[in-house]
Enzyme design. Structure first.
Site, PDB file in Angstrom:
ATOM      1  CG  ASN A  14      -4.128  16.221   0.602  1.00  0.00           C
ATOM      2  OD1 ASN A  14      -5.196  16.233   1.290  1.00  0.00           O
ATOM      3  ND2 ASN A  14      -4.236  15.273  -0.100  1.00  0.00           N
ATOM      4  CE  LYS A  51       4.366   7.727  -1.088  1.00  0.00           C
ATOM      5  NZ  LYS A  51       3.897   8.013   0.006  1.00  0.00           N
ATOM      6  CB  THR A  72      -2.966  13.077   5.986  1.00  0.00           C
ATOM      7  OG1 THR A  72      -3.077  11.886   5.032  1.00  0.00           O
ATOM      8  CG2 THR A  72      -1.651  13.185   6.518  1.00  0.00           C
ATOM      9  CB  SER A 130      -5.550   4.444   2.166  1.00  0.00           C
ATOM     10  OG  SER A 130      -5.501   5.582   1.363  1.00  0.00           O
ATOM     11  CE  LYS A 190      -3.890   2.009   0.553  1.00  0.00           C
ATOM     12  NZ  LYS A 190      -3.656   2.768  -0.724  1.00  0.00           N
TER      13      LYS A 190
HETATM   14  P1  NAD Z   1       0.896  18.333  -1.599  1.00  0.00           P
HETATM   15  O1  NAD Z   1       1.510  18.595  -2.712  1.00  0.00           O
HETATM   16  O2  NAD Z   1      -0.616  18.516  -1.404  1.00  0.00           O
HETATM   17  O3  NAD Z   1       1.305  19.677  -0.598  1.00  0.00           O
HETATM   18  C1  NAD Z   1       2.882  19.813  -0.574  1.00  0.00           C
HETATM   19  C2  NAD Z   1       3.133  21.282   0.052  1.00  0.00           C
HETATM   20  O4  NAD Z   1       4.314  21.421   0.484  1.00  0.00           O
HETATM   21  C3  NAD Z   1       2.618  22.434  -1.130  1.00  0.00           C
HETATM   22  O5  NAD Z   1       1.951  23.391  -0.473  1.00  0.00           O
HETATM   23  C4  NAD Z   1       3.912  22.806  -1.427  1.00  0.00           C
HETATM   24  O6  NAD Z   1       3.945  24.187  -2.038  1.00  0.00           O
HETATM   25  C5  NAD Z   1       4.757  22.889  -0.311  1.00  0.00           C
HETATM   26  N1  NAD Z   1       6.119  22.954  -0.717  1.00  0.00           N
HETATM   27  C6  NAD Z   1       6.779  22.036  -1.583  1.00  0.00           C
HETATM   28  N2  NAD Z   1       8.229  22.485  -1.585  1.00  0.00           N
HETATM   29  C7  NAD Z   1       8.593  23.111  -0.484  1.00  0.00           C
HETATM   30  C8  NAD Z   1       9.449  23.870   0.505  1.00  0.00           C
HETATM   31  N3  NAD Z   1      10.718  23.409  -0.139  1.00  0.00           N
HETATM   32  N4  NAD Z   1       9.464  24.429   1.421  1.00  0.00           N
HETATM   33  C9  NAD Z   1       8.011  24.608   1.956  1.00  0.00           C
HETATM   34  N5  NAD Z   1       6.920  24.312   1.432  1.00  0.00           N
HETATM   35  C10 NAD Z   1       7.169  23.286   0.133  1.00  0.00           C
HETATM   36  O7  NAD Z   1       1.319  17.201  -0.866  1.00  0.00           O
HETATM   37  P2  NAD Z   1       0.921  16.568   0.348  1.00  0.00           P
HETATM   38  O8  NAD Z   1      -0.120  15.430   0.060  1.00  0.00           O
HETATM   39  O9  NAD Z   1       0.369  17.608   1.369  1.00  0.00           O
HETATM   40  O10 NAD Z   1       2.060  16.000   1.076  1.00  0.00           O
HETATM   41  C11 NAD Z   1       2.912  16.703   2.224  1.00  0.00           C
HETATM   42  C12 NAD Z   1       3.585  15.577   2.782  1.00  0.00           C
HETATM   43  O11 NAD Z   1       2.803  15.014   3.580  1.00  0.00           O
HETATM   44  C13 NAD Z   1       4.549  14.786   1.886  1.00  0.00           C
HETATM   45  O12 NAD Z   1       5.636  14.474   2.638  1.00  0.00           O
HETATM   46  C14 NAD Z   1       3.708  13.667   2.135  1.00  0.00           C
HETATM   47  O13 NAD Z   1       4.419  12.302   1.641  1.00  0.00           O
HETATM   48  C15 NAD Z   1       3.075  13.488   3.187  1.00  0.00           C
HETATM   49  N6  NAD Z   1       1.774  12.760   3.575  1.00  0.00           N
HETATM   50  C16 NAD Z   1       0.833  13.034   2.820  1.00  0.00           C
HETATM   51  C17 NAD Z   1      -0.290  12.372   2.893  1.00  0.00           C
HETATM   52  C18 NAD Z   1      -1.609  12.652   2.135  1.00  0.00           C
HETATM   53  O14 NAD Z   1      -2.682  12.122   2.503  1.00  0.00           O
HETATM   54  N7  NAD Z   1      -1.654  13.671   1.280  1.00  0.00           N
HETATM   55  C19 NAD Z   1      -0.243  11.262   3.809  1.00  0.00           C
HETATM   56  C20 NAD Z   1       0.909  10.897   4.348  1.00  0.00           C
HETATM   57  C21 NAD Z   1       1.959  11.740   4.240  1.00  0.00           C
END
Ligand code: NAD
Length: 403
Positions: free
Chosen positions: A212, A103, A181, A340, A67
């Protein structure tokens, strides 16, 4: 730059040295079961052929089907995907859900592509991976720069909703997945707030990343009366010591595609923002944000990792030495994979659960995971990360086919 897969292996070894984990189990968990690289050829809107590189790493499936999400980013490489797949295995074990870890990713900047091109890329990735994924084999989900829309294309191209989670509700998605999340992270924080010594009113929080995970976290904190004093995106950070109005900020971000230049707030760099004084610092963007270069300057009382891998092992040691607790990613952001799993379970059973049922189960899962991790931290007199990894190692050892 730290290789995130080396970081993941390092975290496993550090935890294993505390608990008595069978060496063969450790050796097997140090090597992903399968690593796949594919070419994704497609025709751009201007008629030119382009070939992108796509990945899927299936780390481990002793506890259930693989997953893990799919990331679209220009920096995606095999080391990052291997690290993220490994963390998924450990995250599912910490949350106690019967799934393994994988992943995927595609190396490109999706912001430079049209929606029609994104659809071709997503369908191309799915065709290339078709024999490797499936509802009982490997179930992808969203990650950085992928959304329910990409998941709907994957489900359609593959021909079954249960092959992927994080879908729109109309395509078999679950209630509560989009916010899971951050909601799960908030339940973890609530469960640990007193243990972390954050009991006072008027808690001040900094959230790095406004996507997100991060944006929804700021909305939840704001609604619960916590003060979000700073947040950021890839263009930079903003700071208001009195607290940001998150609903107005959401409208500003939607209108300008940036959090910067928000009325009443001061613009800062991401680096400056991480070093501000606060109760909880929540990295919710990318890996390697808190390193040995800035860990000594962090002024947060606690850190909660909504992002995957934002703190390096060297930074962990510095923070532990300074008495700053880090709620690790494999606990803090496991709400996403938990819902999920609920979505997959609903698809497999042909059910659709109410938002209340999803939320109740999420809350119970997160609270149990948080208290099991805290228990290991106390038992081994260690940090929360090692507490979480030892818990996962115990559960994975039990699930080893020869155990
Ligand atoms: P996303 O693409 O929706 O958002 C990422 C955010 O980070 C954006 O606002 C972007 O502008 C910002 N960003 C990118 N580079 C940056 C930097 N150098 N400095 C500051 N901000 C920066 O992604 P997401 O889904 O929110 O995921 C963010 C983190 O959370 C990741 O590490 C992801 O693996 C983790 N995560 C997400 C989920 C999920 O359900 N979406 C679940 C578990 C973990």
């Amino acid at each position: 730059m730290n290789n995130p897969f080396e970081n993941a292996l390092n975290q496993i070894r550090r935890a294993a040295s505390l608990a008595s984990i069978n060496q063969e189990v450790l050796d097997e968990l140090s090597v992903p079961m399968r690593e796949v690289r594919v070419a994704i050829p497609f025709v751009r809107d201007n008629g030119e052929l382009q070939i992108l590189e796509g990945f899927r790493v299936q780390h481990n499936n002793w506890r259930g089907p693989f997953k893990g999400g799919i990331r679209y980013h220009q920096n995606v490489d095999i080391f990052e995907v291997k690290a993220l797949a490994t963390w998924m295995t450990f995250k599912c074990a910490v949350a106690g859900i019967p799934m393994g870890g994988s992943k995927g990713g595609v190396t490109f900047n999706p912001k430079e592509y049209s929606e029609a091109e994104l659809e071709k890329i997503t369908r191309g990735w799915t065709r290339a991976m078709k024999s490797l994924i499936g509802p009982e084999i490997d179930v992808p989900a969203p990650d950085v720069n992928t959304t329910p829309q990409e998941m709907a294309w994957i489900a359609d191209e593959f021909g079954s909703p249960a092959v992927v989670t994080g879908k729109p509700i109309a395509n078999g998605g679950s209630e509560g997945r989009g916010t899971a999340t951050a909601t799960g992270g908030f339940y973890v924080l609530e469960a640990l707030v007193e243990k972390l010594g954050l009991g006072s009113e008027d808690k001040k929080v900094i959230v790095q990343g406004f996507g997100n995970a991060g944006r929804i976290m700021t909305e939840i904190l704001f609604a619960k009366g916590w003060k979000v004093i700073a947040t950021s995106d890839s263009k930079g950070a903003i700071f208001n010591p009195e607290g940001l109005d998150i609903s107005a900020l959401g409208a500003h971000k939607d209108a300008t595609r940036s959090v910067q230049d928000f009325s009443g707030a001061q613009n800062l760099t991401n680096e400056e923002m991480l070093e501000l004084e606060c109760d909880v610092l929540i990295p919710a963007a990318l890996e390697n944000q808190i390193t040995e270069a800035n860990a000594s300057n962090i002024k947060a009382k606690a850190i909660m990792e909504l992002a995957n891998g934002p703190t390096t092992p060297e930074a962990d040691d510095i923070l532990f030495g300074r008495g700053i607790n880090v709620i690790p990613d494999i606990l803090a952001n496991s709400g996403g994979v938990t819902v999920s799993y609920f979505e997959w379970d609903q698809n497999m059973k042909g059910e659709h659960w109410s938002e209340t049922k999803v939320d109740d189960r999420l809350k119970t899962t997160m609270r149990e995971a948080a208290s099991a991790v805290w228990e290991r931290k106390e038992k081994y007199s260690t940090d929360l990360r090692r507490g979480a990894f030892t818990l996962a190692l115990e559960r994975l050892s039990d699930a080893h086919p020869n155990s």
